[in-house]
Write a protein that holds these residues in place. Structure first.
Motif, short mmCIF file in Angstrom:
data_model
loop_
_atom_site.label_atom_id
_atom_site.label_comp_id
_atom_site.label_asym_id
_atom_site.label_seq_id
_atom_site.Cartn_x
_atom_site.Cartn_y
_atom_site.Cartn_z
N CYS A 45 41.72 50.88 45.04
CA CYS A 45 41.00 51.92 44.32
C CYS A 45 41.17 53.26 45.04
CB CYS A 45 39.51 51.55 44.23
SG CYS A 45 38.49 52.80 43.42
N VAL A 56 41.17 46.29 43.46
CA VAL A 56 40.59 46.29 42.12
C VAL A 56 40.93 45.03 41.33
CG1 VAL A 56 40.64 48.81 42.03
CG2 VAL A 56 42.58 47.51 41.09
N ASN A 111 42.28 46.58 31.60
CA ASN A 111 41.79 47.48 32.64
C ASN A 111 41.52 46.72 33.93
OD1 ASN A 111 41.14 50.15 31.10
ND2 ASN A 111 40.24 48.53 29.84
N ARG A 118 38.87 47.08 37.20
CA ARG A 118 37.65 47.80 37.60
C ARG A 118 37.32 47.49 39.05
NH1 ARG A 118 34.71 46.57 33.65
NH2 ARG A 118 34.86 48.59 32.56
N CYS A 119 37.10 48.55 39.83
CA CYS A 119 36.73 48.39 41.23
C CYS A 119 35.32 47.79 41.32
CB CYS A 119 36.78 49.74 41.93
SG CYS A 119 36.19 49.68 43.64
N GLY A 165 32.82 50.92 40.61
CA GLY A 165 33.08 50.83 39.19
C GLY A 165 34.16 51.73 38.65
N TRP A 166 34.95 52.38 39.49
CA TRP A 166 36.06 53.17 38.96
C TRP A 166 36.98 52.22 38.19
CZ3 TRP A 166 38.36 57.94 41.75
CH2 TRP A 166 37.32 58.80 42.14
N THR A 167 37.44 52.66 37.03
CA THR A 167 38.18 51.79 36.12
C THR A 167 39.54 52.39 35.79
OG1 THR A 167 36.09 51.02 35.17
CG2 THR A 167 38.09 50.58 33.90
N TYR A 168 40.55 51.53 35.82
CA TYR A 168 41.93 51.97 35.61
C TYR A 168 42.55 51.16 34.48
CZ TYR A 168 41.06 53.65 40.36
OH TYR A 168 40.51 54.27 41.45
N SER A 169 43.37 51.80 33.66
CA SER A 169 44.12 51.09 32.63
C SER A 169 45.21 50.26 33.30
CB SER A 169 44.75 52.08 31.65
OG SER A 169 45.80 52.81 32.29
N ALA A 204 34.55 56.07 35.20
CA ALA A 204 33.74 55.72 36.36
C ALA A 204 32.28 55.97 35.98
CB ALA A 204 34.12 56.55 37.58
#
Length: 440
Positions: free
Chosen positions: A81, A88, A98, A100-101, A105-109, A117
């Motif tokens: 992350c 993640v 996705n 998600r950390c 909670g940071w979220t990445y595609s 986030a």
């Protein structure tokens, strides 16, 4: 201090300092100078067939996500992350749109973009999300479905990096238009041995088969006589890359052809996919083993886990993942040709696991000396006296051995016959030393 600069001179004499297999400083240099720059194997495209499919892999000791994004693009993303560096991806494989950390909670595609986030519009008002996505590997390319990545933006294209080895990969992996797929899960286990020993062995240490694997011939696991198995070629296919062929001495000599593949498999091989020279070498091949520098190896051979069952041709990919100076994790993939019957798939998988799996017949033979080599490499006395290991079989400057260079071989590289030769391993260590010295 370690003497990295002196190793190339030793290699030209057919010698290798014994401590290279268990030295923390050398291990640190490998992680910093080799695995951050070389092209490293991550997996096979058939492991992530659908959009969103992913697996977790490593380059050196760094974790990466190998994923096919929503547009079908294969990506390699550092599993960290961008907020605090938490991993993640919490499972080793799956399908996800996705990541998600679990910390904040940071979220990445699955293409790596930061998409959200908690309270992002207040806590991080003004943040440019385009600059805070998951970090991709600098370069990602595939050959015959084998996915490689380099962490060096300045790395040459994969085909240039492979050099002459590409010709041999085409020969082995390109015979059928349908291509190959991974069957089952890659099995893996941790061994108290240095990763280079596996890469060294599969570069072309055929000499050990005469003694260490003698029992395999005694019980019928391999049907090719030991002396006949040494007939063939050692190929220095490119800097660091080597391949060894056990072939019939005469084109019409009895024995397995096309690595002992089932006739139903051989029927799918199309001579138009390769050159006539490649097709003829494949036809004569009995066992082929090789290493793509730094840590991907393969074996193509007719094998069986049970002497009451006939051998079957199969491809096994082996990766030697460093897990410290004196430890590695061995990965083993079984590949089959697409479209073959379920019976052939099951035979290939059982034969591979029974011979080169964690409890395989060959694995039990090999891993014992590999561990003792690593233990010996860490001895203080060996280090104090500057102990060197002998890699002089077939070494031209020393005049040891009786192999001859083959000038009219149809494929690229420097080629020797028969297979009593250790230049293929020196070829590996020359490239290794060049990376450690910052020259590659």
């Amino acid at each position: 201090m370690i003497d990295i600069e002196g190793i190339p001179a030793d290699l030209e004499k057919g010698l290798l300092p014994s401590h290279v297999f268990n030295d923390p400083q050398i291990h640190r240099l490998e992680l910093e100078r080799l695995f951050t720059r070389a092209w490293c194997f991550l997996g096979h495209e058939s492991e992530i067939p659908a959009n969103g499919d992913y697996v977790v892999r490593t380059i050196g000791e760094d974790p990466f996500i190998l994923v096919r994004d929503e547009k079908g693009v294969v990506r390699v993303l550092l599993d960290a992350c961008r907020h605090r560096g938490t991993r993640v991806c919490r499972v080793e494989k799956g399908n996800a749109s996705n990541f998600r950390c679990p910390y904040h909670g940071w979220t990445y595609s699955n293409s790596g973009d930061l998409v959200g986030a908690p309270a992002i519009n207040t806590a991080y008002r003004g943040l440019d999300r385009s600059k805070w996505g998951l970090i991709p590997a600098a370069r990602v390319e595939s050959v015959h479905g084998l996915v490689f990545a380099s962490l060096d933006e300045a790395a040459p294209p994969l085909e240039d990096y492979l050099g002459g080895m590409k010709w041999y990969l085409d020969l082995i992996f390109g015979l059928s238009s349908g291509g190959l797929e991974v069957v089952g899960e890659p099995n893996r286990f941790v061994l108290d041995a240095n990763w280079k020993i596996g890469a060294d062995n599969f570069s072309g240490d055929d000499y050990h088969t005469v003694f260490l694997h003698k029992s395999m011939w005694d019980v019928g696991t391999i049907t090719i006589p030991p002396v006949a198995n040494m007939q063939g070629y050692h190929v220095h296919a490119g800097p660091g890359h080597s391949v060894t062929f056990s072939v019939a001495g005469d084109p019409d000599e009895p024995g397995p052809t096309f690595w002992g593949y089932d006739p139903a498999v051989v029927e799918t091989f199309d001579p138009a996919n390769v050159t006539p020279e490649q097709f003829e070498l494949a036809r004569r091949s009995r066992i082929t083993v090789g290493t793509v520098f730094p840590n991907l190896s393969f074996i193509v051979a007719p094998l069986t886990e049970d002497s009451t069952k006939p051998p079957t041709g199969l491809i096994s990919l082996r990766q030697w993942q460093p897990r410290g100076a004196g430890r590695m994790e061995i990965w083993n993939w079984v590949l089959v040709w697409k479209g073959v019957s379920q019976e052939i798939k099951e035979r290939a998988y059982a034969s591979s696991i029974g011979t080169f799996g964690p409890a395989g017949l060959f694995e039990q033979d090999d891993t014992e000396p590999w561990q003792s080599i690593t233990q010996m490499s860490g001895t203080q006395y060996g280090r104090a006296i500057g102990m060197k290991l002998n890699y002089q079989m077939g070494h031209e400057p020393s005049g040891i051995g009786f192999v001859k260079e083959i000038k009219d071989f149809p494929g690229p590289g420097k080629v020797y016959a028969p297979r009593y030769e250790e230049g293929v391993q020196l070829n590996f260590y020359r490239r290794w030393a060049a990376y450690l010295n910052g020259e590659a």
